[in-house]
Design a protein around this motif. Structure first.
Motif, PDB file in Angstrom:
ATOM      1  N   LEU A 120     -99.731 -22.386  -7.953  1.00 54.52           N
ATOM      2  CA  LEU A 120     -98.697 -23.366  -7.658  1.00 54.52           C
ATOM      3  C   LEU A 120     -98.186 -24.053  -8.915  1.00 54.52           C
ATOM      4  CD1 LEU A 120    -100.289 -25.016  -4.490  1.00 54.52           C
ATOM      5  CD2 LEU A 120     -98.368 -23.416  -4.546  1.00 54.52           C
ATOM      6  N   ALA A 121     -99.022 -24.128  -9.948  1.00 54.60           N
ATOM      7  CA  ALA A 121     -98.619 -24.784 -11.194  1.00 54.60           C
ATOM      8  C   ALA A 121     -97.668 -23.926 -12.010  1.00 54.60           C
ATOM      9  CB  ALA A 121     -99.848 -25.133 -12.021  1.00 54.60           C
ATOM     10  N   VAL A 122     -97.610 -22.628 -11.738  1.00 60.62           N
ATOM     11  CA  VAL A 122     -96.736 -21.718 -12.486  1.00 60.62           C
ATOM     12  C   VAL A 122     -95.805 -20.960 -11.545  1.00 60.62           C
ATOM     13  CG1 VAL A 122     -98.266 -21.483 -14.470  1.00 60.62           C
ATOM     14  CG2 VAL A 122     -98.569 -19.966 -12.503  1.00 60.62           C
ATOM     15  N   ALA A 123     -95.545 -21.542 -10.385  1.00 62.21           N
ATOM     16  CA  ALA A 123     -94.622 -20.904  -9.439  1.00 62.21           C
ATOM     17  C   ALA A 123     -93.270 -20.703 -10.110  1.00 62.21           C
ATOM     18  CB  ALA A 123     -94.462 -21.771  -8.196  1.00 62.21           C
ATOM     19  N   GLY A 124     -92.710 -19.515  -9.942  1.00 56.08           N
ATOM     20  CA  GLY A 124     -91.427 -19.199 -10.554  1.00 56.08           C
ATOM     21  C   GLY A 124     -91.527 -18.559 -11.914  1.00 56.08           C
ATOM     22  N   ASN A 151     -89.856 -26.399 -14.093  1.00 52.98           N
ATOM     23  CA  ASN A 151     -90.304 -26.073 -15.442  1.00 52.98           C
ATOM     24  C   ASN A 151     -90.176 -24.582 -15.734  1.00 52.98           C
ATOM     25  OD1 ASN A 151     -91.036 -28.770 -15.511  1.00 52.98           O
ATOM     26  ND2 ASN A 151     -93.187 -28.367 -15.105  1.00 52.98           N
ATOM     27  N   SER A 152     -90.577 -23.772 -14.770  1.00 47.67           N
ATOM     28  CA  SER A 152     -90.668 -22.330 -14.988  1.00 47.67           C
ATOM     29  C   SER A 152     -89.326 -21.710 -15.367  1.00 47.67           C
ATOM     30  CB  SER A 152     -91.225 -21.638 -13.737  1.00 47.67           C
ATOM     31  OG  SER A 152     -92.533 -22.095 -13.445  1.00 47.67           O
ATOM     32  N   VAL A 153     -88.272 -22.115 -14.681  1.00 51.12           N
ATOM     33  CA  VAL A 153     -86.964 -21.516 -14.946  1.00 51.12           C
ATOM     34  C   VAL A 153     -86.457 -21.942 -16.321  1.00 51.12           C
ATOM     35  CG1 VAL A 153     -84.592 -21.296 -14.141  1.00 51.12           C
ATOM     36  CG2 VAL A 153     -86.454 -21.364 -12.492  1.00 51.12           C
TER      37      VAL A 153
END
Length: 755
Positions: free
Chosen positions: A524-528, A561-563
């Protein structure tokens, strides 16, 4: 009326969970339950003397009014229009007769789709269908009603269509029984039951009789497009009351003998109340009492302004145990996380080691600061507590969990607590926490009279549970043909979703919740972060961190954040390869035509110039849960300020139920993304934010927002949620645009030079 076989949806495969069981009776109404459940659940709806409970999602009044029951929290996203529209379309209702009512807490309204996203673990993934079934059962038995992550339409679309179809069949059977004809010969159009010839009847006339009939084994769905409501831009059901001021938000509730309260809590972290000046507070006109708890103090008065003034004069002092949170502490924790042994590879494809071995790779580091919610409505709740039970009026995205927390705090059973869910004045995920409801209930018990507790904006900012700060180390190898041969993302970040669950479901204090999950790597912390592009070898590593700042559920969550990390880095790689950025992306999207279509559409609409120097154009693309989007922006620097002249979005989110509401959500997401990119973040020092006035948050205003264009790509796919879809794209697109304008790559958020 034609028959159509009931199609199997993705969620129905394997366990056939969505097989609809129908039981009926005039006394209890129609029961909707699902085949895999070990028991059935009756709707626990209240019905007036002229109302008939048809099923868990529908009541019909004798006058013909259609009352649709909605379990999702309305936060401005239009869910209390779209879900009723699905049901009314299948029923054949006249939209002018449709009303909406908030659902009570019930297992029938559990959001197992969001529960699966939130609670999935290595174990449940290993178990496959059995693991998903276990989460579904937990969500159902716990009445886990949740609103968020764009799951409302994907989760409840079929249920509302089935509820409308079931009601239509029962009403047609009741009318046909009166007319002495086969029920298949009748239909409902614009709220009238007809036999296809001369006879017509209003829905309300036979609603009471209809629930006594049985449903066929297969529900027939409406055929054809004549008179259909789906796909139309119908008037929103919540608009009239919001315009004339009759719409009740939490701060609008008024009860006999009610008083008002304001609250103060300590600095961020493990803070306990150490002292205050009681006598100074008593000098305020209208002041009634100070209510003290270990971690907060509330002033109660005849009006809110007096209560808040009394708190100012009382000047409560708190003792903070542990290291105070500060921006320097957050930065140090993120940097240190990369060397911790708790880091873990969560996603991988191919083999990166031989690709990177001895090769020249591009490496870049990015950072994102925590971003506040800053909803227009600060947390607010009204409570009335007696020896018999408690009543709470509040906006909450998790009503079942909120009710349970309030019951625990009062030492009551959950059945003794009645929670009235209200619409929220915005939220962006802030209403997932329920602490304001618990505080209001405890104050009301102390005062022995109804109390309305409203947090000040200062309290809202200090005690906000912002998005997760994060740092990413990106590395990639680009081949001679310009294709990415290897991709590695290392992300240091706390898991805001895990913290939120520990607070709202397990009752953990915010600082304890943060510490409990600080060493656990979590998808969940790095979703995407999993790239949507055809890269043969790639991996994503998560390095958990404890930054000392309690974090929360936000719009798009980790995708924010990921995007920014991924799409900014893709742009860097395109320039390294000397390939125009859109073409660079398109060459890797052969297996993802819907996202490629979004990219080319946004580029065509925006007059894409190839990302050449001085163009001030940038783009980004992403997909979330079956929805696809690309954003192109035109941005420039005016001194030390960013000027965003145009934002163009192309979105493929399936066949929209209400196109204009989908457009509203997309436009809202674009503005939210602009705020995330340029403001909404604050520095922290000594356990407190260093600013708390909205005018100093660098939030975009109407004058700062240029032209916004949205193109919704026609699709026959099932409708999806778009609330979270485009917000993460804006920051990366702006950063990429500024690179063409300035020649400098910005790798941190918020961006420099805010509006």
């Amino acid at each position: 009326m034609g028959r159509a076989p009931r199609k199997q949806s993705v969620r129905e495969k394997g366990l056939d969970r969505r097989t609809l069981l129908i039981g009926g009776g005039a006394a209890a109404g129609l029961l909707l339950a699902w085949g895999a459940w070990p028991r059935t659940y009756a709707p626990n709806l209240a019905a007036g003397p002229t109302e008939t409970i048809v099923n868990a999602f529908l009541k019909i009044d004798r006058s013909g009014q259609i009352i649709v029951v909605v379990p999702q929290t309305e936060m401005g996203q239009g869910v209390t229009t779209v879900l009723p529209q699905i049901l009314a379309d299948e029923l054949g209702a006249d939209w002018r007769t449709v009303a909406v009512q908030s659902a009570p807490i019930s297992p029938l309204y559990a959001n197992d789709l969001l529960a699966r996203q939130w609670l999935a673990s290595d174990w449940t993934r290993l178990l496959g269908d059995a693991g998903r079934w276990a989460i579904d059962q937990y969500a159902t038995r716990s009445a886990l009603m949740l609103t968020g992550a764009g799951t409302s339409i994907p989760m409840f679309h079929d249920a509302y269509r089935d509820a409308g179809a079931a009601a239509r069949v029962l009403l047609c059977k009741a009318a046909a029984s009166r007319w002495g004809i086969p029920w298949e010969s009748s239909d409902i159009q614009e709220g009238l039951i007809s036999d296809g010839a001369q006879r017509r009847m209003k829905i309300g006339e036979v609603a009471g009789e209809a629930v006594a009939f049985d449903l066929p084994p297969i529900l027939p769905y409406r055929q054809g497009q004549d008179g259909r409501l789906a796909g139309q831009d119908l008037p929103r059901l919540d608009t009239p009351s919001k315009i004339d001021g009759t719409h009740n938000f939490a701060a609008d509730i008024r009860l006999p003998d009610m008083v008002f309260a304001s609250v103060r809590q300590g600095p961020i972290g493990d803070a306990v109340l150490a002292g205050l000046d009681d006598r100074a507070a008593s000098g305020v006109t209208g002041f009634l009492k100070l209510v003290k708890q270990d971690r907060w103090v509330a002033a109660v008065a005849s009006n809110w302004w007096a209560a808040n003034k009394a708190l100012d004069l009382a000047d409560p002092v708190f003792t903070l145990r542990g290291t105070p949170v500060g921006s320097d502490v957050i930065d140090a924790a993120l940097e240190a996380a990369f060397s911790k042994s708790s880091g873990r590879r969560l996603y991988a494809q191919g083999d990166l080691e031989p690709v990177f071995d001895g090769a020249t790779i591009l490496a870049s580091e990015y950072q994102v600061d925590a971003s506040l919610h800053l909803a227009i409505e600060p947390p607010c709740a009204t409570a009335r507590v007696t020896s018999d039970g408690a009543e709470i009026w509040m906006a909450t995205q998790a009503p079942g969990l909120a009710r349970d927390a309030i019951a625990d705090a009062l030492g009551m059973t959950r059945d003794a607590v009645t929670l009235y869910p209200l619409h929220a004045g915005g939220s962006f995920g802030r209403a997932m926490d329920w602490d304001v409801g618990v505080q209001a209930a405890l104050i009301a018990r102390e005062m022995a009279r109804p109390v309305q507790l409203l947090w000040s904006r200062l309290e809202d900012v200090i005690q906000d549970r912002p998005s997760a700060p994060a740092r990413a180390r990106m590395a990639a190898r680009v081949g001679r043909n310009g294709a990415i041969e290897g991709w590695l993302a290392k992300v240091a970040a706390p898991c805001a979703m895990a913290q939120t669950w520990a607070r709202i479901a397990d009752g953990k204090l915010p600082h304890d919740a943060a510490q409990d999950v600080a060493d656990s790597a979590n998808r969940l912390a790095v979703a995407g972060m999993a790239p949507p592009y055809a890269i043969p070898n790639w991996a994503v590593d998560h390095y958990p961190a404890d930054v000392g700042l309690p974090l929360g559920f936000v719009r798009a969550n980790a995708h924010l954040n990921s995007v920014f990390f991924s799409e900014s880095f893709i742009d860097e790689l395109a320039h390294l390869a000397n390939i125009e950025p859109m073409s660079f992306r398109i060459q890797m999207l052969g297996g993802n035509p819907r996202l490629a279509h979004c990219l080319t559409t946004a580029a065509a609409m925006g007059g894409w110039q190839g990302g050449v120097a001085g163009s001030g154009q940038g783009m980004a693309a992403h997909m979330i849960d079956g929805a696809y989007a690309a954003v192109m922006v035109e941005a420039s620097m005016a001194g030390d300020r960013i000027a965003v002249g145009r934002i163009i979005a192309a979105v493929d989110a399936g066949d929209p139920v209400h196109p204009d509401i989908m457009r509203q959500q997309i436009e809202s997401g674009l503005v939210f993304g602009l705020a995330f990119a340029t403001g909404a973040s604050v520095p922290y020092a000594r356990g407190l934010p260093t600013r708390a006035i909205l005018g100093r948050m660098n939030l975009p205003r109407l004058a700062d927002i240029g032209e916004i264009s949205v193109e919704m790509i026609r699709s026959t796919a099932a409708p999806t949620g778009v609330n979270d879809l485009v917000a993460p794209l804006v920051a990366a697109a702006i950063a990429n645009a500024l690179y063409t304008w300035t020649g400098q790559r910005i790798r941190s958020l918020p961006l420099v030079g805010t509006p």
